[in-house]
Design a protein around this motif. Structure first.
Motif, PDB file in Angstrom:
ATOM      1  N   LEU A  13       0.825  -1.203   0.000  1.00  0.00           N
ATOM      2  CA  LEU A  13       0.000   0.000   0.000  1.00  0.00           C
ATOM      3  C   LEU A  13       0.865   1.261   0.000  1.00  0.00           C
ATOM      4  CD1 LEU A  13      -2.832  -1.044   2.474  1.00  0.00           C
ATOM      5  CD2 LEU A  13      -3.158  -0.253   0.120  1.00  0.00           C
ATOM      6  N   VAL A  14       1.882   1.267   0.837  1.00  0.00           N
ATOM      7  CA  VAL A  14       2.757   2.440   0.906  1.00  0.00           C
ATOM      8  C   VAL A  14       3.436   2.653  -0.443  1.00  0.00           C
ATOM      9  CG1 VAL A  14       4.899   3.314   1.909  1.00  0.00           C
ATOM     10  CG2 VAL A  14       3.136   2.341   3.386  1.00  0.00           C
ATOM     11  N   HIS A  15       3.930   1.569  -1.027  1.00  0.00           N
ATOM     12  CA  HIS A  15       4.597   1.660  -2.317  1.00  0.00           C
ATOM     13  C   HIS A  15       3.622   2.148  -3.390  1.00  0.00           C
ATOM     14  CE1 HIS A  15       7.844   0.835  -5.073  1.00  0.00           C
ATOM     15  NE2 HIS A  15       7.063   0.094  -5.837  1.00  0.00           N
ATOM     16  N   ALA A  16       2.429   1.591  -3.384  1.00  0.00           N
ATOM     17  CA  ALA A  16       1.436   1.980  -4.386  1.00  0.00           C
ATOM     18  C   ALA A  16       1.066   3.455  -4.246  1.00  0.00           C
ATOM     19  CB  ALA A  16       0.191   1.106  -4.244  1.00  0.00           C
ATOM     20  N   MET A  17       0.986   3.917  -3.012  1.00  0.00           N
ATOM     21  CA  MET A  17       0.628   5.323  -2.803  1.00  0.00           C
ATOM     22  C   MET A  17       1.723   6.249  -3.307  1.00  0.00           C
ATOM     23  SD  MET A  17      -0.728   7.158   0.594  1.00  0.00           S
ATOM     24  CE  MET A  17      -2.334   6.490   0.228  1.00  0.00           C
ATOM     25  N   ASP A  18       2.954   5.886  -3.033  1.00  0.00           N
ATOM     26  CA  ASP A  18       4.079   6.690  -3.492  1.00  0.00           C
ATOM     27  C   ASP A  18       4.089   6.760  -5.016  1.00  0.00           C
ATOM     28  OD1 ASP A  18       6.323   8.245  -2.652  1.00  0.00           O
ATOM     29  OD2 ASP A  18       7.648   6.657  -3.354  1.00  0.00           O
ATOM     30  N   ARG A  19       3.891   5.616  -5.660  1.00  0.00           N
ATOM     31  CA  ARG A  19       3.900   5.577  -7.125  1.00  0.00           C
ATOM     32  C   ARG A  19       2.716   6.320  -7.705  1.00  0.00           C
ATOM     33  NH1 ARG A  19       7.192   1.254 -10.116  1.00  0.00           N
ATOM     34  NH2 ARG A  19       6.400   2.611 -11.745  1.00  0.00           N
ATOM     35  N   ALA A  20       1.560   6.181  -7.065  1.00  0.00           N
ATOM     36  CA  ALA A  20       0.362   6.849  -7.583  1.00  0.00           C
ATOM     37  C   ALA A  20       0.547   8.358  -7.565  1.00  0.00           C
ATOM     38  CB  ALA A  20      -0.861   6.443  -6.755  1.00  0.00           C
ATOM     39  N   THR A  21       1.154   8.865  -6.492  1.00  0.00           N
ATOM     40  CA  THR A  21       1.396  10.301  -6.407  1.00  0.00           C
ATOM     41  C   THR A  21       2.329  10.744  -7.522  1.00  0.00           C
ATOM     42  OG1 THR A  21       1.114  10.201  -4.011  1.00  0.00           O
ATOM     43  CG2 THR A  21       2.166  12.170  -4.919  1.00  0.00           C
ATOM     44  N   ASP A  22       3.411   9.986  -7.713  1.00  0.00           N
ATOM     45  CA  ASP A  22       4.342  10.295  -8.799  1.00  0.00           C
ATOM     46  C   ASP A  22       3.601  10.398 -10.129  1.00  0.00           C
ATOM     47  OD1 ASP A  22       6.542  10.432  -7.219  1.00  0.00           O
ATOM     48  OD2 ASP A  22       7.251   8.412  -7.644  1.00  0.00           O
ATOM     49  N   ARG A  26       3.266  13.562 -13.114  1.00  0.00           N
ATOM     50  CA  ARG A  26       4.105  13.405 -14.306  1.00  0.00           C
ATOM     51  C   ARG A  26       3.904  14.515 -15.326  1.00  0.00           C
ATOM     52  NH1 ARG A  26       5.163   7.444 -16.697  1.00  0.00           N
ATOM     53  NH2 ARG A  26       6.309   8.714 -18.160  1.00  0.00           N
ATOM     54  N   ASP A  27       2.649  14.898 -15.542  1.00  0.00           N
ATOM     55  CA  ASP A  27       2.404  15.925 -16.560  1.00  0.00           C
ATOM     56  C   ASP A  27       3.019  17.263 -16.149  1.00  0.00           C
ATOM     57  OD1 ASP A  27       0.645  16.080 -14.467  1.00  0.00           O
ATOM     58  OD2 ASP A  27      -0.987  16.903 -15.672  1.00  0.00           O
ATOM     59  N   VAL A  28       2.957  17.581 -14.851  1.00  0.00           N
ATOM     60  CA  VAL A  28       3.563  18.830 -14.382  1.00  0.00           C
ATOM     61  C   VAL A  28       5.075  18.799 -14.579  1.00  0.00           C
ATOM     62  CG1 VAL A  28       3.918  20.325 -12.383  1.00  0.00           C
ATOM     63  CG2 VAL A  28       1.708  19.200 -12.725  1.00  0.00           C
ATOM     64  N   THR A 113       0.245  17.665  -3.621  1.00  0.00           N
ATOM     65  CA  THR A 113      -0.603  17.674  -2.425  1.00  0.00           C
ATOM     66  C   THR A 113      -2.089  17.638  -2.769  1.00  0.00           C
ATOM     67  OG1 THR A 113      -0.411  20.072  -2.329  1.00  0.00           O
ATOM     68  CG2 THR A 113       1.056  18.808  -0.912  1.00  0.00           C
ATOM     69  N   THR A 114      -2.462  18.147  -3.924  1.00  0.00           N
ATOM     70  CA  THR A 114      -3.883  18.126  -4.259  1.00  0.00           C
ATOM     71  C   THR A 114      -4.293  16.833  -4.962  1.00  0.00           C
ATOM     72  OG1 THR A 114      -3.448  19.259  -6.338  1.00  0.00           O
ATOM     73  CG2 THR A 114      -4.045  20.623  -4.441  1.00  0.00           C
ATOM     74  N   ARG A 115      -3.343  16.199  -5.663  1.00  0.00           N
ATOM     75  CA  ARG A 115      -3.717  15.018  -6.462  1.00  0.00           C
ATOM     76  C   ARG A 115      -3.401  13.697  -5.787  1.00  0.00           C
ATOM     77  NH1 ARG A 115      -1.215  16.742 -12.318  1.00  0.00           N
ATOM     78  NH2 ARG A 115      -2.026  18.883 -12.419  1.00  0.00           N
TER      79      ARG A 115
ATOM     80  N   LEU B  10       2.667  14.408   5.024  1.00  0.00           N
ATOM     81  CA  LEU B  10       2.312  13.005   4.809  1.00  0.00           C
ATOM     82  C   LEU B  10       2.995  12.452   3.565  1.00  0.00           C
ATOM     83  CD1 LEU B  10      -1.427  13.164   5.838  1.00  0.00           C
ATOM     84  CD2 LEU B  10       0.373  11.831   6.941  1.00  0.00           C
ATOM     85  N   LEU B  11       3.061  13.275   2.514  1.00  0.00           N
ATOM     86  CA  LEU B  11       3.750  12.838   1.307  1.00  0.00           C
ATOM     87  C   LEU B  11       5.202  12.513   1.608  1.00  0.00           C
ATOM     88  CD1 LEU B  11       2.445  15.206  -1.499  1.00  0.00           C
ATOM     89  CD2 LEU B  11       2.094  12.752  -1.254  1.00  0.00           C
ATOM     90  N   ARG B  12       5.832  13.386   2.381  1.00  0.00           N
ATOM     91  CA  ARG B  12       7.241  13.154   2.737  1.00  0.00           C
ATOM     92  C   ARG B  12       7.385  11.885   3.553  1.00  0.00           C
ATOM     93  NH1 ARG B  12      10.613  18.170   1.869  1.00  0.00           N
ATOM     94  NH2 ARG B  12      12.321  16.784   2.423  1.00  0.00           N
TER      95      ARG B  12
END
Lengths: 139, 139
Positions: A13-22, A26-28, A113-115, B10-12
């Motif tokens: 879950l932690v890994h998936a959350m980190d990747r999902a945020t990345d 990506r577009d930014v 932070t928003t996405r 939290l992201l960090r």
DNA sequence: TCCCATACTTGACGACTCCAAGCTTTTTCT
DNA sequence: AGAAAAAGCTTGGAGTCGTCAAGTATGGGA
């Protein structure tokens, strides 16, 4: 579900959350003309504090100092950071955000932070999450 | 601390936890002769289920199919996986763990689950964390 | 059969990362 | 002070990672 597989699920879950945020950012990164590694470096630069030396940046990114040279070259070329010798020790180079770098970093942080999936949690849930993560990381 | 900076914290934390876990497993990856990307691929292979096709692996790893070719080449050469054409559709190649691959994966998962900062939390805290993360990821 | 979609592979290129070696500057030791 | 050691950054080389474009083989539909 025994104790080991609960921890396993949490790792996923932690890994998936980190990747999902990345992925959401990506577009930014594309618009800013930077890659993932460059964004990580930008992320480390506190707009309100004195910039880190190359070596400190390497420690923060957990990479080799020569990698920071490579990254700083590109960020400097993009005019997002400056790299100046420290007055008291001219061996060390201090990294600092330019105005453009501050703006780029702000866009990055704002998008993240928003996405991020974390943003879907209520404030109370975020506080609870913060407590748990902090305890795990500092215990 | 306003809402935005709480999310930022939290992201960090999530990122730091993911990286910390990786770091704790680095030596095991070294002993197994694999890199981070190869460990990620191994991690995706369920020892108890039918193996994924190359394309499914690419989707799981969120990378290009040609990258899976590259990774599978090395895992196959290390005798950790086999790559065989599916009987019903010989275009697709199915990845499967060998016995050595299963053992390697077990060592990886065992090291990760015992050394991750998450392991410092009590079972009750882990259950709470699981609830929060699941809610964020599925909401 | 002919056409086209699907699945994988190959080749090319850029980005990332580490290591070893080198240079400059600073500190330490005598 | 002078020499040696240490610290900080950069350079060059090699291997890995990642994407894209093109190629090959198989499968499915008109």
């Amino acid at each position: 579900m025994d104790g080991e597989s609960l921890t396993y699920q949490l790792l996923r879950l932690v890994h998936a959350m980190d990747r999902a945020t990345d992925e959401q950012v990506r577009d930014v990164m594309g618009e800013l003309g930077i890659t993932h590694a460059l964004a990580d470096a930008l992320w480390q630069l506190d707009p309100d504090a004195a910039g880190p030396t190359m070596r400190e940046m390497a420690a923060a990114l957990r990479c080799d100092p020569s990698t920071v040279t490579f990254l700083a070259d590109r960020l400097e070329h993009l005019s997002y950071v400056t790299r100046a010798p420290a007055p008291h020790d001219r061996r060390t180079k201090v990294l600092a955000l330019t105005d453009a770098g501050r703006a780029a970093r702000r866009r990055l942080v704002e998008a993240a932070t928003t996405r991020t999936p974390i943003a879907r949690l209520s404030r109370e849930e975020q506080v609870a999450l913060h407590g748990l993560l902090t305890k795990a990381m500092t215990a």
